[in-house]
Scaffold this active site. Structure first.
Site, PDB file in Angstrom:
ATOM      1  NE  ARG A 240     -16.697   2.370  -8.624  1.00 47.15           N
ATOM      2  CZ  ARG A 240     -16.067   3.201  -9.461  1.00 47.15           C
ATOM      3  NH1 ARG A 240     -14.953   2.819 -10.048  1.00 47.15           N
ATOM      4  NH2 ARG A 240     -16.539   4.411  -9.684  1.00 47.15           N
ATOM      5  CD  GLU A 269     -11.357   1.223  -4.119  1.00 49.67           C
ATOM      6  OE1 GLU A 269     -11.469   2.454  -4.295  1.00 49.67           O
ATOM      7  OE2 GLU A 269     -11.370   0.415  -5.049  1.00 49.67           O
ATOM      8  CG  HIS A 288     -10.211   3.680  -7.452  1.00 48.72           C
ATOM      9  ND1 HIS A 288     -11.389   3.251  -6.906  1.00 48.72           N
ATOM     10  CD2 HIS A 288     -10.537   4.148  -8.691  1.00 48.72           C
ATOM     11  CE1 HIS A 288     -12.379   3.441  -7.752  1.00 48.72           C
ATOM     12  NE2 HIS A 288     -11.890   3.989  -8.853  1.00 48.72           N
TER      13      HIS A 288
END
Ligand code: NAP
Length: 328
Positions: A240, A269, A288
């Protein structure tokens, strides 16, 4: 006929999972694939829902749960669940589930792919070729770092960390790891070596970050930690964003204090295309996609659907994130 429970799904999900939920529940769904559900719509839908099927893009906080008068289960289609206020859910007797295991190998594949791509400058080299700059073979042109035989440090040797270590064995790498708890079994079966965090950072050629994002791991890798790394080292973060401090990382990469970074995750994000990290040639950045294979995303969706149905039937789902709260 008994009334079907209401389920809200925060994004268009794979059809098999949707079909399974439709059999037993009344479904409402945010149909867009590219835009997350707006907060005001989620706030409205949550008031009617017995079950919520959500993704890591939704913030499931106290304020939202205050509106969730009927909610019995939050089923997250991800292994990480730092977007959910689990304590607030527990206090309200809401079950929270996630999808561990099913994405482990796919995420380990991506982690290793990113490590190789960053070490060997694959993205830079491909852009170089497409721009028509390839004039000749030259001894030091686009030279990277050897992966084979190098030392890999894994911060967070859990399911994915172990799967990355197994891949590293095929590359004859020495694997160091740092966790809060030692794992003698993994040390025996994988030949991984436990070290404290500082030694791992000092000794590794590649550092992979694979812990969950928690208050304890926030900024785990900051200026001090980056300064401990070799100036030839590569940092890979597929866990993360907030675990690695981005301002410190930018400065370390810009000033040559570390050699390169491969990032699948960011503090914010989607990351802005104007983010300073994206101006650096020694950064490989991905949106991601750790678990993004067709097979795995379908498995994750099916697993999350099953958890939702289990909880709505009054069963304890296979993977709850707060088993102690559930027992109570
Ligand atoms: P896991 O099996 O729970 O492993 C996490 C590891 O981190 C454990 O070994 C744990 O060991 C260690 N850890 C936890 N807190 C720590 C701390 N404060 N300091 C040092 N080590 C710590 O989880 P996983 O299934 O491998 O997944 C790991 C994370 O990867 C997820 O939480 C998720 O955020 C991320 N992920 C990202 C993607 C992607 O698309 N990029 C995909 C899947 C997962 P100890 O408890 O002994 O410390």
């Amino acid at each position: 006929m008994p009334v079907k429970p209401n389920v809200y799904i925060t994004r268009k999900i794979p059809e098999p999972a949707l079909a399974r939920l439709r059999e037993a529940c009344d479904i409402s769904m945010w149909e867009e694939e590219d835009i997350p559900v707006p907060r005001e719509i989620l706030e409205r839908e949550i008031t009617k829902a017995d079950g919520l099927f959500c993704l890591l893009t939704e913030t499931i906080d106290e304020a939202l749960l205050e509106k969730a008068e009927k909610l019995r289960v939050i089923s997250q289609m991800a292994v990480g669940y730092n977007n959910i206020d689990v304590h607030a859910a527990s206090r309200r007797g809401i079950v929270v589930t996630h999808t561990p295991g099913v994405l482990t190998e796919t995420t380990a594949d991506l982690t290793f792919a990113l490590l190789l791509a960053t070490a060997r400058r694959l993205v830079e080299a491909e852009h170089f070729l497409r721009r028509g700059e390839w004039k000749t073979w030259s001894p030091m042109l686009l030279t990277g770092r050897d992966v084979f035989g190098a030392t890999l440090g894994i911060i967070g040797l859990g399911r994915i960390g172990e799967a990355v270590a197994r891949r590293a064995k095929g590359f004859d790498m020495k694997v160091l790891y740092y966790n809060r708890n030692r794992k003698p079994e993994a040390e025996k079966s994988l030949g991984v070596i436990y070290t404290d965090l500082d030694s791992l950072l000092q000794e590794s050629d590649f550092v992979c970050v694979l812990t969950p994002y928690t208050p304890q791991t926030r900024d785990l890798i900051g200026e001090r930690e980056l300064a401990l790394m070799k100036d030839t080292a590569v940092l890979i973060n597929t866990a993360r964003g907030g675990i690695v401090n981005e301002a410190a990382l930018y400065s370390a990469l810009k000033n040559g204090r570390i050699w390169a970074a491969g990032l699948d995750v960011f503090e914010q994000e989607p990351v802005s295309p104007d983010h300073p990290l994206l101006s650096l040639p020694n950064v490989v950045a991905l949106p991601h996609i750790g678990s993004a294979s067709v097979q795995t995303r379908i498995k994750m969706a099916m697993m999350a659907a099953n958890h939702l149905l289990q909880a709505l039937r009054g069963q304890v789902p296979d993977y709850v994130v707060h088993p102690d709260a559930i027992k109570k």
